[in-house]
Design a protein around this motif. Sequence first.
Motif, mmCIF file in Angstrom:
data_model
loop_
_atom_site.group_PDB
_atom_site.id
_atom_site.type_symbol
_atom_site.label_atom_id
_atom_site.label_comp_id
_atom_site.label_asym_id
_atom_site.label_seq_id
_atom_site.Cartn_x
_atom_site.Cartn_y
_atom_site.Cartn_z
ATOM 1 N N GLN A 48 0.837 -1.204 0.000
ATOM 2 C CA GLN A 48 0.000 0.000 0.000
ATOM 3 C C GLN A 48 0.874 1.256 0.000
ATOM 4 O O GLN A 48 0.600 2.212 -0.725
ATOM 5 C CB GLN A 48 -0.889 0.035 1.262
ATOM 6 C CG GLN A 48 -2.053 -0.943 1.229
ATOM 7 C CD GLN A 48 -3.231 -0.453 0.400
ATOM 8 O OE1 GLN A 48 -3.215 0.650 -0.138
ATOM 9 N NE2 GLN A 48 -4.236 -1.292 0.259
ATOM 10 N N TRP A 51 2.429 1.822 -3.340
ATOM 11 C CA TRP A 51 1.380 2.306 -4.252
ATOM 12 C C TRP A 51 1.129 3.793 -4.021
ATOM 13 O O TRP A 51 1.026 4.584 -4.968
ATOM 14 C CB TRP A 51 0.111 1.476 -4.024
ATOM 15 C CG TRP A 51 -1.105 1.968 -4.742
ATOM 16 C CD1 TRP A 51 -1.455 1.697 -6.030
ATOM 17 C CD2 TRP A 51 -2.128 2.827 -4.210
ATOM 18 N NE1 TRP A 51 -2.640 2.329 -6.336
ATOM 19 C CE2 TRP A 51 -3.067 3.027 -5.239
ATOM 20 C CE3 TRP A 51 -2.326 3.434 -2.976
ATOM 21 C CZ2 TRP A 51 -4.200 3.817 -5.065
ATOM 22 C CZ3 TRP A 51 -3.449 4.223 -2.805
ATOM 23 C CH2 TRP A 51 -4.370 4.408 -3.833
ATOM 24 N N GLU A 52 1.049 4.198 -2.742
ATOM 25 C CA GLU A 52 0.833 5.623 -2.440
ATOM 26 C C GLU A 52 1.970 6.491 -2.968
ATOM 27 O O GLU A 52 1.741 7.581 -3.491
ATOM 28 C CB GLU A 52 0.706 5.837 -0.927
ATOM 29 C CG GLU A 52 -0.676 5.511 -0.404
ATOM 30 C CD GLU A 52 -0.715 5.369 1.119
ATOM 31 O OE1 GLU A 52 0.069 6.045 1.817
ATOM 32 O OE2 GLU A 52 -1.533 4.554 1.602
ATOM 33 N N ILE B 73 -5.632 8.338 -8.139
ATOM 34 C CA ILE B 73 -6.203 7.243 -7.337
ATOM 35 C C ILE B 73 -7.451 6.711 -8.038
ATOM 36 O O ILE B 73 -7.652 5.498 -8.147
ATOM 37 C CB ILE B 73 -6.517 7.702 -5.899
ATOM 38 C CG1 ILE B 73 -5.210 7.943 -5.130
ATOM 39 C CG2 ILE B 73 -7.384 6.672 -5.169
ATOM 40 C CD1 ILE B 73 -5.383 8.291 -3.664
ATOM 41 N N SER B 76 -6.372 4.506 -10.825
ATOM 42 C CA SER B 76 -5.949 3.223 -10.238
ATOM 43 C C SER B 76 -7.169 2.401 -9.823
ATOM 44 O O SER B 76 -7.215 1.178 -10.038
ATOM 45 C CB SER B 76 -5.042 3.506 -9.037
ATOM 46 O OG SER B 76 -4.839 2.354 -8.268
ATOM 47 N N ASP B 77 -8.167 3.071 -9.263
ATOM 48 C CA ASP B 77 -9.403 2.394 -8.833
ATOM 49 C C ASP B 77 -10.131 1.734 -10.011
ATOM 50 O O ASP B 77 -10.502 0.569 -9.946
ATOM 51 C CB ASP B 77 -10.368 3.400 -8.175
ATOM 52 C CG ASP B 77 -9.884 3.900 -6.819
ATOM 53 O OD1 ASP B 77 -8.888 3.356 -6.293
ATOM 54 O OD2 ASP B 77 -10.501 4.853 -6.290
ATOM 55 N N SER B 82 -6.075 -0.513 -7.410
ATOM 56 C CA SER B 82 -6.225 -0.225 -5.971
ATOM 57 C C SER B 82 -6.727 -1.460 -5.245
ATOM 58 O O SER B 82 -6.208 -1.838 -4.192
ATOM 59 C CB SER B 82 -7.211 0.924 -5.763
ATOM 60 O OG SER B 82 -6.864 2.027 -6.565
ATOM 61 N N GLU B 86 -4.828 -3.798 -2.481
ATOM 62 C CA GLU B 86 -5.520 -4.052 -1.220
ATOM 63 C C GLU B 86 -5.577 -5.569 -0.955
ATOM 64 O O GLU B 86 -5.254 -6.037 0.139
ATOM 65 C CB GLU B 86 -6.923 -3.445 -1.318
ATOM 66 C CG GLU B 86 -7.635 -3.224 -0.015
ATOM 67 C CD GLU B 86 -8.074 -4.519 0.600
ATOM 68 O OE1 GLU B 86 -7.938 -4.646 1.840
ATOM 69 O OE2 GLU B 86 -8.533 -5.417 -0.123
ATOM 70 N N VAL B 101 -11.040 -1.452 -0.196
ATOM 71 C CA VAL B 101 -10.311 -0.190 -0.397
ATOM 72 C C VAL B 101 -10.723 0.910 0.584
ATOM 73 O O VAL B 101 -11.886 0.988 0.983
ATOM 74 C CB VAL B 101 -10.483 0.336 -1.840
ATOM 75 C CG1 VAL B 101 -9.840 -0.624 -2.831
ATOM 76 C CG2 VAL B 101 -11.945 0.578 -2.188
#
Lengths: 289, 289
Positions: A48, A51-52, B73, B76-77, B82, B86, B101
Amino acid sequence: MTTDATGAGVTAQALDSLRGTADPRLGELLTGLVRHLHDFARETRLTQEEWERAITFLTATGQACTDTRQEFILLSDVLGLSMLVETLNSDRAAGATESTVLGPFHMTDSPVRALGDDIDLVGGGERCVVSGRVRSADGTPLPGAVVDVWQADDKGYYDVQQPGVQPAGNGRGLFTADAEGRFWFRTCVPAAYPIPTDGPVGVLLRATGRHPYRPAHIHFIAEAEGHTPVTTHIFVAGGDYLDSDAVFAVKQSLVQDFTETDDPSLAREFGVANPFRHARFDLVLERTA
Amino acid sequence: MTTDATGAGVTAQALDSLRGTADPRLGELLTGLVRHLHDFARETRLTQEEWERAITFLTATGQACTDTRQEFILLSDVLGLSMLVETLNSDRAAGATESTVLGPFHMTDSPVRALGDDIDLVGGGERCVVSGRVRSADGTPLPGAVVDVWQADDKGYYDVQQPGVQPAGNGRGLFTADAEGRFWFRTCVPAAYPIPTDGPVGVLLRATGRHPYRPAHIHFIAEAEGHTPVTTHIFVAGGDYLDSDAVFAVKQSLVQDFTETDDPSLAREFGVANPFRHARFDLVLERTA
């Protein structure tokens, strides 16, 4: 109980979601992208936090872009992607001049100039003559071929990087080959220079222990009727960084001698003072099918 | 003659350039990235024009980011990355509540509230009670566990999306479980909602023929001493989009009944008027090793 420890289910769903893509080529590209992106995360077991950091890096890269700076192209360049795409799309016949990346500085039209003009409007560095012939791969000269030239100055800067310091059009020229396909112009020998390192790409280069330099080069786009245009550079033989170009754009066939010359008749022919450097090479185009 | 038609030479150079990376993990990640990025371009035979469109898209994505919006983000989602990350990082014991998530709306601290408080400060939509127990995977209740809750309202908006319309902290609460590990609070049933579609990610969704909706859900982070925290949602059973969540975050075990209730003693116990909806589930944490 984890239902999908390897994430195979998420990958399948993401791939499935692309099935309604109207443009089949876009569907193919996005499918390949999702497959590789997910395999990358799975193989590296991306955390995570990593990824951030990636999200932060990509965001900063986008936000570093302006009208005169393209940090995402720079990122693509230093990862070798730009040169790879260039290579994949330049399937040339034997004997034709190899292509290389366009680079980020072909952003203004080159001023039209007459053969023999000096494109160095400032007059610094070593005097240089560039001459050659535009010809077809079978040797036929290509009269009227258009040769677009741009280069950094002897300090390693393009005109667009120094508005108010360099006159607009410095180091640029749009030439038309003569009746025998010949082109020639005067300039200074360009210097090697670093790509911009004050943004996210600079952070990446430092983290990977890489220098930011490109070996000295002059850009060309040559076009002639009935032939495929070529976008390329010539690199100054013997210069620094030829084997470690920050953007991987060197091809051996593009490295040219800039010969030290002290010949009175040549100096007269080109209208330069001795001694000068002389780069001679042909731009060889492939006939379109 | 093309010296490197497949681009294998460029890929080798790009990989070689990463050998000086000081942090070995970063070196591993960048090596995997370059390998997959180059394989993607090679396999799809990415054209110059497609590469340019990708650069433009990524630049626009970075430039759509603000203090209150994170378009990367979101990208990515919708590509499932994401949720994959996760999943790869949530290797839970049997029986523990599955994670999902975090999402982009956990951007303010939830206000501390007492058990039973109503987190719907506006009073719209269907009345709802959420209750359950925080316990360890072996069944032991976890008194003093902290349960952070946030959700969209009955129109599908979070407080931070509507400053001046919703009071700050609407739909949010930070609860502490009682001596038997129990938590309960009042709220409204959240609505399904679309992720933002006025940026580059919206363009991507339209091109792929996908809707932008997330099924109705309530977010939770549960933490207790000696246990691994869990970040998760509960989804409203029977709602729309459960099998086509735009961000792929649904896990079957997280879909919970919000039962229609008309029981006077339950209504008295929770201080609500009949009828109301009642979601009952436990948050089950894994003991740290």
